[in-house]
Design a protein around this motif. Sequence first.
Motif, mmCIF file in Angstrom:
data_model
loop_
_atom_site.group_PDB
_atom_site.id
_atom_site.type_symbol
_atom_site.label_atom_id
_atom_site.label_comp_id
_atom_site.label_asym_id
_atom_site.label_seq_id
_atom_site.Cartn_x
_atom_site.Cartn_y
_atom_site.Cartn_z
ATOM 1 N N ASN A 103 48.659 47.617 30.375
ATOM 2 C CA ASN A 103 50.076 47.249 30.419
ATOM 3 C C ASN A 103 50.364 45.751 30.493
ATOM 4 O OD1 ASN A 103 51.038 50.146 30.879
ATOM 5 N ND2 ASN A 103 49.655 49.840 32.594
ATOM 6 N N SER A 104 49.353 44.921 30.703
ATOM 7 C CA SER A 104 49.613 43.501 30.929
ATOM 8 C C SER A 104 48.349 42.689 30.691
ATOM 9 C CB SER A 104 50.085 43.272 32.370
ATOM 10 O OG SER A 104 49.020 43.562 33.278
ATOM 11 N N GLY A 105 48.510 41.385 30.691
ATOM 12 C CA GLY A 105 47.363 40.507 30.535
ATOM 13 C C GLY A 105 46.425 40.574 31.724
ATOM 14 N N ALA A 106 46.986 40.645 32.931
ATOM 15 C CA ALA A 106 46.149 40.748 34.125
ATOM 16 C C ALA A 106 45.300 42.014 34.066
ATOM 17 C CB ALA A 106 47.006 40.733 35.379
ATOM 18 N N GLU A 107 45.902 43.123 33.650
ATOM 19 C CA GLU A 107 45.150 44.375 33.553
ATOM 20 C C GLU A 107 44.081 44.302 32.465
ATOM 21 O OE1 GLU A 107 47.387 48.071 33.536
ATOM 22 O OE2 GLU A 107 49.056 47.015 34.456
ATOM 23 N N ALA A 108 44.396 43.641 31.366
ATOM 24 C CA ALA A 108 43.393 43.477 30.307
ATOM 25 C C ALA A 108 42.212 42.661 30.825
ATOM 26 C CB ALA A 108 44.016 42.811 29.086
ATOM 27 N N ASN A 109 42.503 41.614 31.601
ATOM 28 C CA ASN A 109 41.427 40.801 32.160
ATOM 29 C C ASN A 109 40.639 41.565 33.223
ATOM 30 O OD1 ASN A 109 41.741 38.524 30.552
ATOM 31 N ND2 ASN A 109 43.321 37.649 31.868
ATOM 32 N N GLU A 110 41.325 42.393 34.022
ATOM 33 C CA GLU A 110 40.618 43.262 34.973
ATOM 34 C C GLU A 110 39.640 44.167 34.231
ATOM 35 O OE1 GLU A 110 40.705 44.098 38.313
ATOM 36 O OE2 GLU A 110 42.284 42.804 39.090
ATOM 37 N N ALA A 111 40.092 44.746 33.115
ATOM 38 C CA ALA A 111 39.219 45.621 32.335
ATOM 39 C C ALA A 111 38.019 44.849 31.807
ATOM 40 C CB ALA A 111 39.998 46.247 31.178
ATOM 41 N N ALA A 112 38.247 43.617 31.358
ATOM 42 C CA ALA A 112 37.150 42.788 30.850
ATOM 43 C C ALA A 112 36.148 42.461 31.952
ATOM 44 C CB ALA A 112 37.705 41.504 30.239
ATOM 45 N N ILE A 113 36.656 42.170 33.145
ATOM 46 C CA ILE A 113 35.782 41.868 34.287
ATOM 47 C C ILE A 113 34.926 43.085 34.630
ATOM 48 C CG2 ILE A 113 35.800 41.417 36.773
ATOM 49 C CD1 ILE A 113 38.385 39.686 36.182
ATOM 50 N N LYS A 114 35.558 44.249 34.689
ATOM 51 C CA LYS A 114 34.815 45.472 35.005
ATOM 52 C C LYS A 114 33.772 45.774 33.931
ATOM 53 C CE LYS A 114 36.904 49.023 36.893
ATOM 54 N NZ LYS A 114 37.885 50.107 37.165
ATOM 55 N N LEU A 115 34.148 45.588 32.671
ATOM 56 C CA LEU A 115 33.204 45.846 31.583
ATOM 57 C C LEU A 115 32.017 44.900 31.657
ATOM 58 C CD1 LEU A 115 32.278 47.207 28.994
ATOM 59 C CD2 LEU A 115 33.857 45.733 27.717
ATOM 60 N N ALA A 116 32.281 43.621 31.913
ATOM 61 C CA ALA A 116 31.195 42.641 31.985
ATOM 62 C C ALA A 116 30.214 43.007 33.093
ATOM 63 C CB ALA A 116 31.764 41.244 32.211
ATOM 64 N N ARG A 117 30.737 43.458 34.210
ATOM 65 C CA ARG A 117 29.861 43.806 35.338
ATOM 66 C C ARG A 117 29.050 45.065 35.051
ATOM 67 N NH1 ARG A 117 32.896 42.633 41.126
ATOM 68 N NH2 ARG A 117 32.944 40.352 40.952
ATOM 69 N N ILE A 118 29.721 46.106 34.561
ATOM 70 C CA ILE A 118 29.021 47.371 34.374
ATOM 71 C C ILE A 118 28.029 47.300 33.214
ATOM 72 C CG2 ILE A 118 30.628 48.532 32.775
ATOM 73 C CD1 ILE A 118 30.322 51.039 34.576
ATOM 74 N N HIS A 119 28.298 46.427 32.258
ATOM 75 C CA HIS A 119 27.391 46.283 31.106
ATOM 76 C C HIS A 119 26.141 45.498 31.469
ATOM 77 C CE1 HIS A 119 26.151 45.945 26.919
ATOM 78 N NE2 HIS A 119 25.982 44.639 27.109
ATOM 79 N N SER A 120 26.257 44.617 32.437
ATOM 80 C CA SER A 120 25.129 43.760 32.794
ATOM 81 C C SER A 120 24.179 44.498 33.731
ATOM 82 C CB SER A 120 25.643 42.480 33.460
ATOM 83 O OG SER A 120 26.530 41.796 32.589
ATOM 84 N N SER A 121 22.961 43.995 33.797
ATOM 85 C CA SER A 121 21.960 44.653 34.643
ATOM 86 C C SER A 121 22.324 44.529 36.112
ATOM 87 C CB SER A 121 20.581 44.041 34.393
ATOM 88 O OG SER A 121 20.600 42.641 34.658
ATOM 89 N N GLN A 122 21.750 45.389 36.938
ATOM 90 C CA GLN A 122 22.082 45.434 38.356
ATOM 91 C C GLN A 122 21.853 44.076 39.010
ATOM 92 O OE1 GLN A 122 20.061 48.523 40.427
ATOM 93 N NE2 GLN A 122 21.411 48.476 42.198
#
Length: 398
Positions: A103-122
């Motif tokens: 719904n917003s730029g902040a939410e899009a950036n939250e999604a990007a942050i979550k994706l970057a973390r979950i995609h990267s190794s532990q």
Amino acid sequence: MKNAEWIKRSEDAFIGTYNRFPAAMVRGSGCRLWDADGKEYLDFLAGIAVCSLGHCHPKVTEAICRQAGTLVHVSNLFHTPPQIELAELLVANSFADRVFMCNSGAEANEAAIKLARIHSSQGRYEIIALAGSFHGRTLATVAATGQPKFHQGFEPLPQGFIHAEFGDPQAIEKLISPRTCAILCEPLQGESGVRPLDPEYLRAIRSICDQHGLLLIFDEVQTGLGRTGTLFAHEQLGVTPDIMTLAKALGNGLPIGAMLTTDKIAASLTVGSHASTFGGNPVAAAAAVEVLTVLLSDGFLDSVQEKSRYFVTRLEALAEQYPHLAGGVRGAGLLLGLVLTEQGIEQGAAIVAQMFEQGALINFAGNRVLRFVPPLIVSKEEIDQLVGKLRSVFDQFS
């Protein structure tokens, strides 16, 4: 009802988080707004770079009305045609293979942050952002934002965000550790004073990401969707991100955001790992489809570049005429800043206030520049009108 009555009702009802102009806007068309007292304004703010096709664009309005009479909301438990059409348009016209809608730029950036973390190794969770950046108002995006004034009072902020000095690739290199998973930046910083990132600097960031196995996230919430003269700002810079975020102009005023990425990276987000109840709802998506259709039409983005060159020329002439107030122009497309001198900075807020009195809407960004983000449909005549009003105001401060 007049401005004063609406303002009194507003002040009695809202939490005081906004420093609003003393006007209640009731109507808009193209690059113009009208308040409750009937005063007309030339709008070079466009809802903070949102209404890129102007207020009440007929094609967007028709799409909204048509969809509102058909289907408004069913949630993302179901497929909806406008959302699918929008996703296909975004994929077909970008580097990306997959889209997540919110719904917003902040939410899009939250999604990007979550994706970057979950995609990267532990153990890899840290994101390097840049000093002067702005990425949103949620706790995570505030922590990612490289401006301490937005942090004050909300500490302790979420961990995992560090900030590098602007413009220095070596400063980024020094911050990389085994915890680092991504670098997040705007191709052009809007809120901190319309500061473009040099193409060589961005290429160096891309190279650093490649060398260290990091994801490169571009926040194109303000710079994307034609604002800089190409559909996405990074297209002019010769650098492609791994993840990109969009919002603002995507719905021309309706709230919608999107995170785009590749097949390989997108696979890290699986069913249940992220969601948005209203993300890409049919009405907002239908509006966004029309927005993209107009932006991609023959000659539209070329016209943005042409008007940008004209506007820059007019602003540079103004700076030459008033060297004690203004020192030059920076930005790209129709995201431009008139850089003020030290004397001009002292008057920046007052200049904006006087422009409002003159019936023109601009703002003072980063306590350094007068920022202009008009609708992309602005005419050269309207640019002339804006510059004329600005010249009149500069005369008052001379």
